[in-house]
Design an enzyme around this catalytic site. Structure first.
Site, PDB file in Angstrom:
ATOM      1  N   GLU A  47       0.826  -1.210   0.000  1.00  0.00           N
ATOM      2  CA  GLU A  47       0.000   0.000   0.000  1.00  0.00           C
ATOM      3  C   GLU A  47       0.857   1.256   0.000  1.00  0.00           C
ATOM      4  O   GLU A  47       2.010   1.240   0.447  1.00  0.00           O
ATOM      5  CB  GLU A  47      -0.935   0.060   1.221  1.00  0.00           C
ATOM      6  N   VAL A  48       0.251   2.344  -0.492  1.00  0.00           N
ATOM      7  CA  VAL A  48       0.797   3.699  -0.409  1.00  0.00           C
ATOM      8  C   VAL A  48      -0.329   4.581   0.120  1.00  0.00           C
ATOM      9  O   VAL A  48      -1.491   4.428  -0.279  1.00  0.00           O
ATOM     10  CB  VAL A  48       1.269   4.213  -1.793  1.00  0.00           C
TER      11      VAL A  48
END
Length: 306
Positions: A47-48
Site C-alpha cells: 500500500e501507499v
C-alpha cells in the site's frame, strides 16, 4: 516539472529493512485519483497512503490508501505507518502536535495513538479498527487448499471453519496444523482467480490469511497473507487481517467480558519479520474494540516527478 514529496517507513518492526514497507505522501493536495494509483503501482508496495486536509477540522487528516491496483477503504500497516510519519511532522496542514490523531477514511474514522521515545520522537503507533467485527461467507476447505497449494487435511476446523472476516477490510481466514505446513504454503494464482469469482466477485479481491498457533503460547500466532489478484504475492505484515483474526478468535471464546492480547508474527518466510500486537475487548458477549499496534522505522525520503 511538478513534483511531490514522499517518505517510506518499515512498519511493525524497529529495524530497517524488516517489517512491511509503506510509502507515505504527506501532502497529496493537487494529485488526481489516476496519479495516486500510478504512484502506488510505481512503488509496488502492498500500500501507499496519500494524506489530504481533513474535511472536518476536528480530525487530523483525510487518508486515502492505494494498493498497486486499487483503492481500499482501510488497512492496518498504512495507518500505523502514516501515524508515525505525521507524528514526526506535526506541522503538516497546521495541525497541533499531539499523541492522538484522527484519520478520515472510506471505512470511517480511524483513531491513532502515538508512543514516543525518551527524545520525544514517535517510535510506535496503535490504531482502533474503524468497524465492528463482521463475519461473512464460510469458505470451503478445498478452495483454501488449492489457493495455498496444500493438502486439504492441513486445514484445521477445531476453532472455526475457513471464513471471511473483517474489521474494515475483508479477508478469508483459515487455521493450519503447524509451522511446517504454514511454511509450505504457496499461492496458486489460478485457484485465487476462481475463488475471487466465487466468493468476492462484487467485493474486494479475494485475499487469504493463513495462521497457526505456537504450541508454547496459543496467543502468539504465526501468519502469512497472499493476495495475488491484487499483485501482492505475499504481504510481510497485514494489520487489518490481524485485527480481523483477533476479533474472530475473541468472539468465539465463551467469556462474555474479556480483554485478549495477541501477538502475530508475519513475514518470516520472506525475510521481513514483523510483529503485530492486537488487543481485543469483548463486552456483553460482543467484540467492542480492536486495537492494532506496532513499531516503525524510517527508511527513505525523496521526490516523485509528475
Amino acid at each position: 516539472m511538478k513534483s511531490v514529496a514522499y517518505v517510506t517507513v518499515d512498519v511493525f518492526t524497529s529495524e530497517r529493512f524488516s517489517g512491511n514497507q509503506l510509502a507515505v505522501i504527506p501532502d497529496a493536495r493537487g494529485l488526481t485519483d489516476a496519479q495516486m494509483q500510478a504512484i502506488a503501482a510505481e512503488f509496488r508496495y502492498s500500500e501507499v497512503t496519500f494524506v489530504l486536509p481533513p474535511r472536518d477540522a476536528a480530525n487530523t487528516a483525510q487518508v486515502r490508501i492505494f494498493t498497486p491496483t486499487m483503492e481500499v477503504p482501510f488497512a492496518g500497516h498504512p495507518n500505523v505507518g502514516t501515524a508515525f510519519v505525521l507524528g514526526n511532522q506535526p506541522d503538516i496542514f497546521d495541525q497541533p502536535a499531539g499523541n492522538v490523531l484522527r484519520f478520515e477514511e472510506k471505512a470511517g474514522i480511524v483513531e491513532a495513538t502515538l508512543t514516543r521515545d525518551a527524545d520525544g520522537r514517535v517510535a510506535a503507533a496503535s490504531i482502533l479498527a474503524p468497524q465492528p467485527l463482521s463475519r461473512g461467507t464460510v469458505i470451503d476447505e478445498d478452495t483454501v487448499a488449492r489457493c495455498a497449494s496444500l493438502d486439504i487435511r492441513a486445514i484445521r476446523r477445531m476453532t472455526h471453519a475457513p471464513v471471511i472476516a473483517s474489521v474494515g477490510l475483508p479477508f478469508a481466514i483459515a487455521e493450519l496444523d503447524d509451522l511446517e505446513t504454514l511454511g509450505k504454503a504457496c499461492p496458486n494464482t489460478a485457484a485465487f482467480a476462481q475463488a475471487g469469482r466465487r466468493y468476492s466477485a462484487e467485493e474486494d479481491q479475494f485475499a487469504l490469511f493463513l495462521y497457526t498457533r505456537l504450541p508454547e503460547n496459543p496467543w502468539h500466532l504465526r501468519a502469512r497473507m497472499f493476495a495475488p489478484l491484487d499483485n501482492i504475492i505475499e504481504d510481510p505484515a497485514t494489520g487489518s487481517a490481524s485485527g480481523a483474526l483477533g476479533a474472530l478468535l475473541t468472539s468465539l471464546l465463551p467469556e462474555k467480558d474479556i480483554v485478549i492480547d495477541i501477538t502475530i508474527e508475519q513475514g518470516v518466510e520472506m525475510g521481513r519479520r514483523s510483529l503485530i500486537d492486537v488487543q481485543v475487548r469483548k463486552a456483553g458477549g460482543k467484540v467492542s474494540g480492536v486495537r492494532i499496534a506496532g513499531r516503525c522505522a524510517a527508511v527513505m525520503s525523496g521526490m516523485i516527478h509528475l
